[in-house]
Scaffold this active site. Sequence first.
Site, PDB file in Angstrom:
ATOM      1  N   CYS A  86       0.687  -1.182  -0.227  1.00  0.00           N
ATOM      2  CA  CYS A  86       0.149  -0.096  -0.052  1.00  0.00           C
ATOM      3  C   CYS A  86       0.813   1.262   0.115  1.00  0.00           C
ATOM      4  O   CYS A  86       0.575   2.129  -0.884  1.00  0.00           O
ATOM      5  CB  CYS A  86      -1.100   0.058   1.036  1.00  0.00           C
ATOM      6  N   ARG A 103       7.083 -11.097   5.943  1.00  0.00           N
ATOM      7  CA  ARG A 103       6.615 -10.644   7.445  1.00  0.00           C
ATOM      8  C   ARG A 103       7.534 -11.618   8.317  1.00  0.00           C
ATOM      9  O   ARG A 103       7.666 -12.817   8.199  1.00  0.00           O
ATOM     10  CB  ARG A 103       5.276 -10.918   7.436  1.00  0.00           C
ATOM     11  N   GLN A 158       0.759 -11.260  -2.607  1.00  0.00           N
ATOM     12  CA  GLN A 158      -0.672 -11.170  -2.474  1.00  0.00           C
ATOM     13  C   GLN A 158      -1.225 -10.581  -3.838  1.00  0.00           C
ATOM     14  O   GLN A 158      -0.512  -9.938  -4.779  1.00  0.00           O
ATOM     15  CB  GLN A 158      -1.017 -10.121  -1.375  1.00  0.00           C
ATOM     16  N   ASP A 187      -2.726  -8.174  -4.783  1.00  0.00           N
ATOM     17  CA  ASP A 187      -2.776  -7.008  -4.053  1.00  0.00           C
ATOM     18  C   ASP A 187      -3.439  -5.713  -5.082  1.00  0.00           C
ATOM     19  O   ASP A 187      -2.657  -5.667  -6.046  1.00  0.00           O
ATOM     20  CB  ASP A 187      -1.570  -6.508  -3.298  1.00  0.00           C
ATOM     21  N   HIS A 205      -4.897  -1.813  -5.174  1.00  0.00           N
ATOM     22  CA  HIS A 205      -5.543  -0.566  -4.812  1.00  0.00           C
ATOM     23  C   HIS A 205      -6.050   0.347  -5.528  1.00  0.00           C
ATOM     24  O   HIS A 205      -5.759   0.557  -6.652  1.00  0.00           O
ATOM     25  CB  HIS A 205      -4.210   0.224  -4.006  1.00  0.00           C
ATOM     26  N   LYS A 221     -13.186  -3.374   7.090  1.00  0.00           N
ATOM     27  CA  LYS A 221     -12.830  -4.107   5.912  1.00  0.00           C
ATOM     28  C   LYS A 221     -14.104  -5.227   5.720  1.00  0.00           C
ATOM     29  O   LYS A 221     -14.688  -5.632   6.799  1.00  0.00           O
ATOM     30  CB  LYS A 221     -11.393  -4.797   5.814  1.00  0.00           C
ATOM     31  N   HIS A 271      -8.236  -0.945  -0.535  1.00  0.00           N
ATOM     32  CA  HIS A 271      -7.134  -1.965  -0.514  1.00  0.00           C
ATOM     33  C   HIS A 271      -8.125  -3.251  -0.535  1.00  0.00           C
ATOM     34  O   HIS A 271      -9.084  -3.533   0.118  1.00  0.00           O
ATOM     35  CB  HIS A 271      -6.584  -2.388   0.803  1.00  0.00           C
TER      36      HIS A 271
HETATM   37 ZN   LIG Z   1      -3.281  -2.036   0.869  1.00  0.00          ZN
END
Ligand SMILES: [Zn+2]
Length: 589
Positions: A282, A311, A329, A331, A333, A416, A462
């Site tokens: 992000c 992580r 991910q 992922d 945005h 979320k 997100h």
């Molecule tokens: Zn994000």
Amino acid sequence: MSDNIEKIRHSLSHLMTMAVLEVYPKAGLGVGPTIENGFYQDYDLPAEALAKAGLPKIEQRMKELIKEDIKFEQHDMTFAKALAFYKKDKYKTELIKDLKKKGDLLAQAGKKVSFYKSGKFDNLCAGPHVKSTKEINPNAFKLTKIAGAYWKGSEKNKMLTRIYGVAFGTEKELQDYLKQQEEAEKRDHRKLGEKLDLFIFSDLVGPGLPMYTFKGVAILDELKKYVNELQGAIGYQEVQTPNMNRAELFKISGHYEKYKDDMFFVRSHYTKEEYFLKPMNCPQHTQIYAAKPRSYKDLPIRIADFAMLYRDEKTGELSGLARLRGFRQDDGHCFCREDQIKNEFNSVLSIVEKAMKTFGMNYKIRLSLWDPKQPEKYLGDKKIWEKSQKLLEEILIENKIEYFKAVGEAAIYGPKMDLICQDSLGREWQLSTIQLDFIMPGRFGLVYADSDGKEKTPVMIHRAIIGSPERFFGILIEHYAGAFPVWLAPVQTAVLPISEKHFEYAKKVRNQLRDDNGIRAQIWGEENETLSKKIREAEMQKIPYLLIVGDKEAIAGTVSCRERGKGDLGAMPLKKFIEKISERIRKRQ
Ligand SMILES: [Zn+2]
Ligand SMILES: [Zn+2]
């Protein structure tokens, strides 16, 4: 799950300790919480002591204790008394001291701690418990396994012995659970991953950092391709971003403050600047947005990324592909205006629906809200949280989507929707997530010129669809029991020459499948292997189609086809087979 079953599970862990202490009275007592479906308790005791007694014996003793109708009674002890009570148990002593430091609720006003007494056994415990063992069905629990667990989860500490148990309200529920577990064990993705040669771990590379074979990569690539197709259709464009960045970026995003201990630290030899391996994309994506002036007409700007994320998970918590230190991910945005939020959520929800249908999974949505009692855990003020939470709920209601609320499950920057899918064994996994964020764009000073010429802050959404492809890969292995649908199968077709002299034709068939039609096809088996052995091995590898070729097939330009789960389909022209398999791949079946 009713509160009562929680009380039963926790009470069983006390009974287990009573039984263990009869076997080994000097056992040190670590923690013993309830967990999903059951409970555990950590003990410091010699492995031989338990091995000698065996879980069935301890379980038997627990059943006897249950029948004694033992009462659970709460009482308080002063810190001094509690410490004296546990003077021979360094673990309980440490727990009591921790409680005193924390000023935990359990330690009322920092003076007393709560105990529960059952029979002769008195135990530091906040409860709650059943009133009496009468409430426990002696046939509805089972001790399942012994494992090692570090004291307080830290490798620096001593490894204790953890006994796990499961417990339910009825014997039938227990039997159903055990049956499901047995099936799950057969499908364990760690075992199947090795058997089907999909991924490997190496101590030298490091825990939680898998390496994928070409077969594993074939599946991961298909997943990525599919996600890109889905998200491309709703306007997301793939970008590529680096694995690490300056600490500065995370200072602005707030991750440095809240998340620093979970990130891997990297240092250049040439500067004193701190760098971190990124645990999420992000903050970097805000910089893609910030690279140009943006107008209200440019929005929404939708970015997708498959960068590796890292992580710093505790090694004890790593588990196959389910919990990794390095993963990606799917992922995405979206930077948009407030009036665009609904549309954006709706289109993401629509592709999630499509994806879950493709994988044959049911799902529901968890609306994850902040915990208003712990505002310090989150960024941003109450007004923003209430406004955004209301909006998400409206979207779910308008779409008539079934959901449930979960207080305290929100991200640090906003509420979320988490998509919880159900696999073929009925187990639930959290996959996708769509998160609303009114905070991060402001922190990075992101703006757009609105229609009235004024500068405004965009909203950030997100979202993920399947979540981490690697983790989802693990889930899919178990969901399909390793028998992937044709479109995902790492080897879609194996070509089996009946004997040595048919290799030439087999090659021709393979080339036509692979080179001309993009089908993952392989010639199967060694030259001197019998056909039946080749078939057996290809079937063990769960390859969807086996094509057997000999003299007849070579002359006629056909293949003899066997389909996984269906058996012999007979001979067919190669062209017809290619049409058949290509259609299934195209339809993602
Ligand atoms: Zn994000
Ligand atoms: Zn307790």
